[in-house]
Scaffold this motif. Structure first.
Motif, PDB file in Angstrom:
ATOM      1  N   PHE A   1     107.667   9.425  47.647  1.00 46.00           N
ATOM      2  CA  PHE A   1     107.913   8.655  48.740  1.00 46.00           C
ATOM      3  C   PHE A   1     105.962   7.902  49.162  1.00 46.00           C
ATOM      4  N   ASP A   2     105.408   8.489  48.232  1.00 46.16           N
ATOM      5  CA  ASP A   2     103.856   8.276  47.775  1.00 46.16           C
ATOM      6  C   ASP A   2     103.891   6.816  47.299  1.00 46.16           C
ATOM      7  N   LEU A   3     105.122   7.233  45.845  1.00 45.83           N
ATOM      8  CA  LEU A   3     105.283   6.229  44.774  1.00 45.83           C
ATOM      9  C   LEU A   3     105.546   4.764  45.364  1.00 45.83           C
ATOM     10  N   VAL A   4     106.428   5.139  46.514  1.00 47.63           N
ATOM     11  CA  VAL A   4     107.612   4.209  46.589  1.00 47.63           C
ATOM     12  C   VAL A   4     106.419   3.212  47.796  1.00 47.63           C
ATOM     13  N   LEU A   5     105.352   3.873  48.976  1.00 42.62           N
ATOM     14  CA  LEU A   5     104.514   3.358  49.066  1.00 42.62           C
ATOM     15  C   LEU A   5     104.259   2.572  48.697  1.00 42.62           C
ATOM     16  N   ASP A   6     103.635   3.021  48.258  1.00 41.14           N
ATOM     17  CA  ASP A   6     102.080   1.686  46.566  1.00 41.14           C
ATOM     18  C   ASP A   6     103.077   1.253  45.777  1.00 41.14           C
ATOM     19  N   ILE A   7     103.749   1.439  45.284  1.00 40.55           N
ATOM     20  CA  ILE A   7     104.518  -0.148  45.179  1.00 40.55           C
ATOM     21  C   ILE A   7     105.050  -1.361  45.917  1.00 40.55           C
ATOM     22  N   PHE A   8     105.527  -1.103  47.303  1.00 44.01           N
ATOM     23  CA  PHE A   8     106.034  -2.049  48.091  1.00 44.01           C
ATOM     24  C   PHE A   8     104.260  -2.683  48.633  1.00 44.01           C
ATOM     25  N   LEU A   9     103.138  -1.787  49.040  1.00 45.73           N
ATOM     26  CA  LEU A   9     101.506  -2.506  49.872  1.00 45.73           C
ATOM     27  C   LEU A   9     100.959  -3.218  48.472  1.00 45.73           C
TER      28      LEU A   9
END
Length: 513
Positions: A469-477
């Motif tokens: 989930f951290d990876l998801v947010l990092d890519i999205f942001l």
């Protein structure tokens, strides 16, 4: 022209006859068959309601419990007409609706008691309908899950239904965890009570764990001409023994499944998804549809026990009508161990995800009903966390809006035979974060069309779920080009019924196209 009969507990081609993904499959596969020029007939129980506007065709008389039973066969109108495709329901007073989607019963003290009764009656009525040529001269009978597997018992052991031996029987496993285990005798819903005239073949019918019981899922696996799992990876999973909760595999039936595989009878074919004539809602109506659903539920007597919670959710939503969140994560699912075990095992991991979302003005939307302990857990979390929007009910318009307007679809299933939610989310161009298991392995590619997590132990998996989930947010942001590439790749994926049914014809039906 080949002539097919589909026998199942659910059929979403007719109104109000769906509880889960089986209903979608039983809707879509016969349509695909009819479009190829073959004929298909679909029969399900009437559940004391689905026959009411149907066309009465015939009475079906048969022996059960040393008595003559009379069931009624009705032809019913589908949601959409297709040439060479007919839909039927069977009515009998003992085929009662359950408390799950007005279809299945939940019998916590004696599992499958009520369902066994109604599906014993239903299957025997279907066998008699085949005897009476109600569906014409059949070639293939396609059974779905344990609710229909009694037809294989009747084919092998019942002298009144010799005609069934002339047909090819295909058996699809939608969820191996639900096995329909009932006593051989000494119980109203036992096999001996309903079929006292049949000498019981204990060795070929018994459950490996409960030797005084018949396992109806095992009957399907042992006696069908072809056995089908709804994804290739789920087939591989169930050939191995389960080690719960770290791994869910054959659920005590791995030996039967290995035998079927050795005999060339076991096939893993991925379910398809619908990409035509999709029911759609207008974009931008998500919050309005939540409010509308909440007002509807508040007026239902059966929802009175959670009136305060529904009002709490409505109050929470009003803040987001004015100030839209920057990132929406969603899940639409039955609230069960299969779907949300990791969150029940570690609520603090889910709270960590909510905290990460709060920092980026994000929300988590969950829609569903299910096991009381799961509903209660999510209601408690919702009271404590403003950015967790739990809509504890069912609404088709709201579900469509959630699929349309989410940024990320979250599917942390403990196991997943196929899964359709991830296909629906991807169809709308939304990446999914999924547990790398079963059909989710076959549909979501990490960092290409979505995100996956896995691990050797449950604790590993939960840690990796939060890290992913951290990876998801990092890519999205921080990496919009990569995020947009993943979105586009997800939207381009096609899991078509055309391709799946090609494989059905070749492997399951043994028909040359």
């Amino acid at each position: 022209m080949n002539n097919f009969l589909f026998v199942a507990a659910e059929n979403d081609a007719i109104p109000k006859c769906k509880a889960g993904g089986m209903g979608d499959v039983v809707r879509d596969v016969p349509r695909q068959i009819s479009m190829r020029g073959d004929a298909a007939h679909v029969v399900v129980p009437a559940y004391s309601r689905l026959h009411e506007n149907g066309e009465f065709l015939m009475n079906l008389n048969f022996q059960l419990r040393d008595q003559t039973y009379t069931a009624e066969l009705y032809k019913v109108q589908p949601k959409k007409e297709f040439e060479n495709l007919s839909h039927y329901v069977i009515h009998h007073p003992e085929i009662q609706p359950g408390d799950i989607a007005h279809i299945y019963h939940n019998d916590p003290t004696e599992p499958f008691y009520n369902d066994a009764v109604k599906y014993f009656i239903f299957c025997t009525a279907v066998a008699e309908a085949v005897n009476q040529n109600a569906f014409g001269h059949l070639d293939i009978v396609h059974l779905h899950d344990w609710h229909s597997s009694l037809l294989l018992f009747l084919r092998k052991y019942h002298p009144a239904f010799e005609k069934l031996k002339q047909l090819r029987f295909v058996y699809t496993i939608h969820n191996l965890a639900i096995q329909g285990i009932r006593p051989f005798g000494g119980n109203y819903s036992s096999i001996h009570n309903f079929f006292p005239e049949i000498s019981i073949d204990y060795d070929n019918l018994r459950d490996y764990r409960y030797h005084d019981c018949i396992n109806l899922m095992a009957v399907g696996v042992r006696l069908a001409d072809a056995v089908h799992t709804v994804s290739p990876s789920y087939k591989e999973d169930i050939l191995l023994p389960s080690n719960p909760p770290d791994f869910i595999g054959g659920e005590s039936l791995e030996i039967d499944l290995q035998n079927a595989d050795r005999e060339g009878r076991l096939f893993g074919i991925l379910n398809g998804s619908n990409y035509n004539n999709i029911r759609s809602v207008e974009k931008g109506r998500l919050y309005r549809n939540i409010i509308r659903a909440l007002f509807g539920w508040l007026q239902e007597e059966s929802k009175q026990y959670k009136y305060d919670f529904l009002a709490h959710t409505g109050e929470k939503i009003m803040d987001y009508v004015e100030k839209k969140p920057a990132f929406i994560v969603s899940s639409v699912a039955r609230l069960t161990e299969q779907k949300f075990y990791y969150i029940k095992h570690s609520p603090e991991a889910f709270v960590a995800i909510l905290d990460k979302l709060e920092k980026v003005n994000g929300v988590f939307m969950l829609l569903g009903t299910g096991a009381p302990e799961y509903e209660e857990m999510f209601r408690e979390i919702s009271y404590k966390h403003k950015n967790f929007i739990f809509t504890n009910g069912q609404s088709e318009d709201l579900i469509d809006s959630i699929y349309l307007e989410s940024d990320l679809y979250f599917m942390p299933s403990l196991f997943e035979p196929c899964g359709i939610s991830q296909m629906l989310a991807m169809r709308n161009g939304h990446p999914c974060l999924v547990h790398y298991t079963g059909g989710l392995k076959d549909t979501v590619k990490h960092l290409k069309t979505g995100f996956t997590f896995d691990g050797k132990t449950t604790d590993d998996k939960i840690k990796n779920m939060v890290d992913s989930f951290d990876l998801v947010l990092d890519i999205f942001l921080n990496d919009k080009p990569q995020w947009n590439k993943i979105k586009l790749s997800a939207k381009k994926e096609r899991f078509t019924w055309e391709k799946s049914v090609d494989e059905y014809y070749k492997f399951l039906y043994a028909i040359t196209i």
